[in-house]
Design an enzyme around this catalytic site. Structure first.
Site, PDB file in Angstrom:
ATOM      1  N   GLY A  46       0.774  -1.239   0.000  1.00 33.98           N
ATOM      2  CA  GLY A  46       0.000   0.000   0.000  1.00 33.98           C
ATOM      3  C   GLY A  46       0.804   1.287   0.000  1.00 33.98           C
ATOM      4  CD  GLU A 100       0.905   0.755   6.628  1.00 33.56           C
ATOM      5  OE1 GLU A 100       1.336   0.730   5.454  1.00 33.56           O
ATOM      6  OE2 GLU A 100       0.423  -0.245   7.186  1.00 33.56           O
ATOM      7  CG  ASP A 101      -1.334   1.866   3.092  1.00 34.41           C
ATOM      8  OD1 ASP A 101      -1.119   1.530   4.277  1.00 34.41           O
ATOM      9  OD2 ASP A 101      -1.846   1.094   2.260  1.00 34.41           O
ATOM     10  CG  ASP A 104      -9.097   0.419   9.487  1.00 30.13           C
ATOM     11  OD1 ASP A 104      -9.814   0.998  10.321  1.00 30.13           O
ATOM     12  OD2 ASP A 104      -9.565  -0.387   8.664  1.00 30.13           O
ATOM     13  CE  LYS A 132     -10.204   3.735   6.591  1.00 28.96           C
ATOM     14  NZ  LYS A 132     -10.711   2.406   6.206  1.00 28.96           N
ATOM     15  CG  PHE A 153     -12.562   0.266   1.817  1.00 29.01           C
ATOM     16  CD1 PHE A 153     -11.739  -0.467   2.652  1.00 29.01           C
ATOM     17  CD2 PHE A 153     -12.353   0.198   0.443  1.00 29.01           C
ATOM     18  CE1 PHE A 153     -10.728  -1.255   2.135  1.00 29.01           C
ATOM     19  CE2 PHE A 153     -11.347  -0.596  -0.080  1.00 29.01           C
ATOM     20  CZ  PHE A 153     -10.534  -1.327   0.762  1.00 29.01           C
ATOM     21  CB  VAL A 154     -10.057   5.588   1.016  1.00 30.09           C
ATOM     22  CG1 VAL A 154     -11.023   6.505   1.753  1.00 30.09           C
ATOM     23  CG2 VAL A 154      -8.898   5.210   1.927  1.00 30.09           C
ATOM     24  CG  ASP A 160      -5.552  -3.411  -2.419  1.00 31.75           C
ATOM     25  OD1 ASP A 160      -5.157  -3.012  -1.297  1.00 31.75           O
ATOM     26  OD2 ASP A 160      -5.911  -4.585  -2.627  1.00 31.75           O
ATOM     27  NE  ARG A 166      -1.938  -2.949  -4.326  1.00 31.69           N
ATOM     28  CZ  ARG A 166      -2.111  -3.069  -3.005  1.00 31.69           C
ATOM     29  NH1 ARG A 166      -2.037  -2.008  -2.236  1.00 31.69           N
ATOM     30  NH2 ARG A 166      -2.362  -4.235  -2.459  1.00 31.69           N
TER      31      ARG A 166
HETATM   32  P1  IMP Z   1      -4.854  -1.897  10.483  1.00 31.64           P
HETATM   33  O1  IMP Z   1      -3.946  -3.019  10.866  1.00 31.64           O
HETATM   34  O2  IMP Z   1      -6.299  -2.204  10.782  1.00 31.64           O
HETATM   35  O3  IMP Z   1      -4.438  -0.557  11.078  1.00 31.64           O
HETATM   36  O4  IMP Z   1      -4.855  -1.785   8.920  1.00 31.64           O
HETATM   37  C1  IMP Z   1      -3.811  -1.320   8.227  1.00 31.64           C
HETATM   38  C2  IMP Z   1      -3.787  -1.878   6.825  1.00 31.64           C
HETATM   39  O5  IMP Z   1      -5.082  -2.176   6.336  1.00 31.64           O
HETATM   40  C3  IMP Z   1      -3.219  -0.824   5.910  1.00 31.64           C
HETATM   41  O6  IMP Z   1      -1.851  -1.006   5.759  1.00 31.64           O
HETATM   42  C4  IMP Z   1      -3.964  -1.053   4.624  1.00 31.64           C
HETATM   43  O7  IMP Z   1      -3.225  -1.939   3.805  1.00 31.64           O
HETATM   44  C5  IMP Z   1      -5.252  -1.700   5.007  1.00 31.64           C
HETATM   45  N1  IMP Z   1      -6.380  -0.752   4.990  1.00 31.64           N
HETATM   46  C6  IMP Z   1      -6.992  -0.182   6.039  1.00 31.64           C
HETATM   47  N2  IMP Z   1      -7.979   0.645   5.669  1.00 31.64           N
HETATM   48  C7  IMP Z   1      -7.997   0.607   4.309  1.00 31.64           C
HETATM   49  C8  IMP Z   1      -8.801   1.284   3.311  1.00 31.64           C
HETATM   50  O8  IMP Z   1      -9.695   2.105   3.574  1.00 31.64           O
HETATM   51  N3  IMP Z   1      -8.498   0.985   2.021  1.00 31.64           N
HETATM   52  C9  IMP Z   1      -7.513   0.116   1.661  1.00 31.64           C
HETATM   53  N4  IMP Z   1      -6.742  -0.525   2.550  1.00 31.64           N
HETATM   54  C10 IMP Z   1      -6.978  -0.289   3.868  1.00 31.64           C
HETATM   55 MG    MG Z   2      -0.626  -1.311   4.238  1.00 30.81          MG
END
Ligand code: IMP
Ligand code: MG
Length: 184
Positions: A46, A100-101, A104, A132, A153-154, A160, A166
């Site tokens: 990402g 990091e992208d 969440d 988020k 969700f984006v 992606d 992407r």
């Molecule tokens: P976390 O572990 O829940 O914080 O999620 C992080 C990972 O989930 C990120 O590195 C993204 O790859 C993916 N992710 C979280 N939200 C989104 C979204 O809205 N769109 C696409 N990928 C997401």
């Molecule tokens: Mg990621």
């Protein structure tokens, strides 16, 4: 509106708006790391576009590498973060900027940060394009944050939906109407 697989997405942020913010983050990093030679560590897949733009705007002697892990299936994070792979550089005593992208739930960072700290870098900072805050299960301290966004969700700018989207230059968010249309 655009369609990706079964879902519809609406424009959310233009490429220009993203670039302006990424340039500001790069300037802050430049200021904070003057005289040091940081190692940018992008998290694949990402963050590949964010990392590419961030380092191009950051006029510092620096190294760039990538690591990979996977925790994400479909529209919602799973708790199944696997361990990091692909770290080919010894990060001991290095100044690391993890790129990091999006954060969440915070699961990915909660798992990854201790693994990296165990390798004894001189410092570890976190650059994240999107946060988020409403969705966070685990608080994560972010040093360089692009934008806080609603828990939607984006896709685009590296992010992606099931493999697609992407390469979109800007960001798009899930359209509720589109989602219900797609379900029929
Ligand atoms: P976390 O572990 O829940 O914080 O999620 C992080 C990972 O989930 C990120 O590195 C993204 O790859 C993916 N992710 C979280 N939200 C989104 C979204 O809205 N769109 C696409 N990928 C997401
Ligand atoms: Mg990621």
């Amino acid at each position: 509106m655009i369609q990706i697989h079964d879902l519809y997405f609406r424009p959310f942020m233009t490429a220009d708006a993203i670039h302006d913010r990424v340039r500001e983050l790069a300037q802050a990093i430049h200021r904070d790391y003057a005289g040091r030679r940081p190692l940018f560590l992008g998290i694949l897949n990402g963050a590949f576009i964010f990392a590419a733009d961030l380092v191009r705007y950051c006029d510092l002697p620096c190294e760039v590498s990538f690591i990979k892990l996977s925790s994400y299936r479909g529209l919602r994070s799973g708790g199944d973060v696997t361990s990091l792979i692909g770290l080919e550089i010894d990060i001991k005593d290095r100044h690391i900027i993890l790129v990091e992208d999006i954060v969440d739930s915070g699961n990915t960072m909660q798992k990854l940060l201790p693994d990296l700290m165990a390798l004894k870098p001189a410092s570890l900072a976190l650059a994240v394009l999107l946060l988020k805050p409403d969705a966070m299960d685990h608080p994560v301290e972010i040093d360089y944050l692009g934008f806080e966004i609603p828990p939607e969700f984006v896709v685009g700018y590296g992010l992606d939906y099931n493999g697609l989207g992407r390469n979109l230059p800007g960001l798009y968010r899930l359209s509720e109407e589109g989602a219900s249309q797609a379900k029929g």
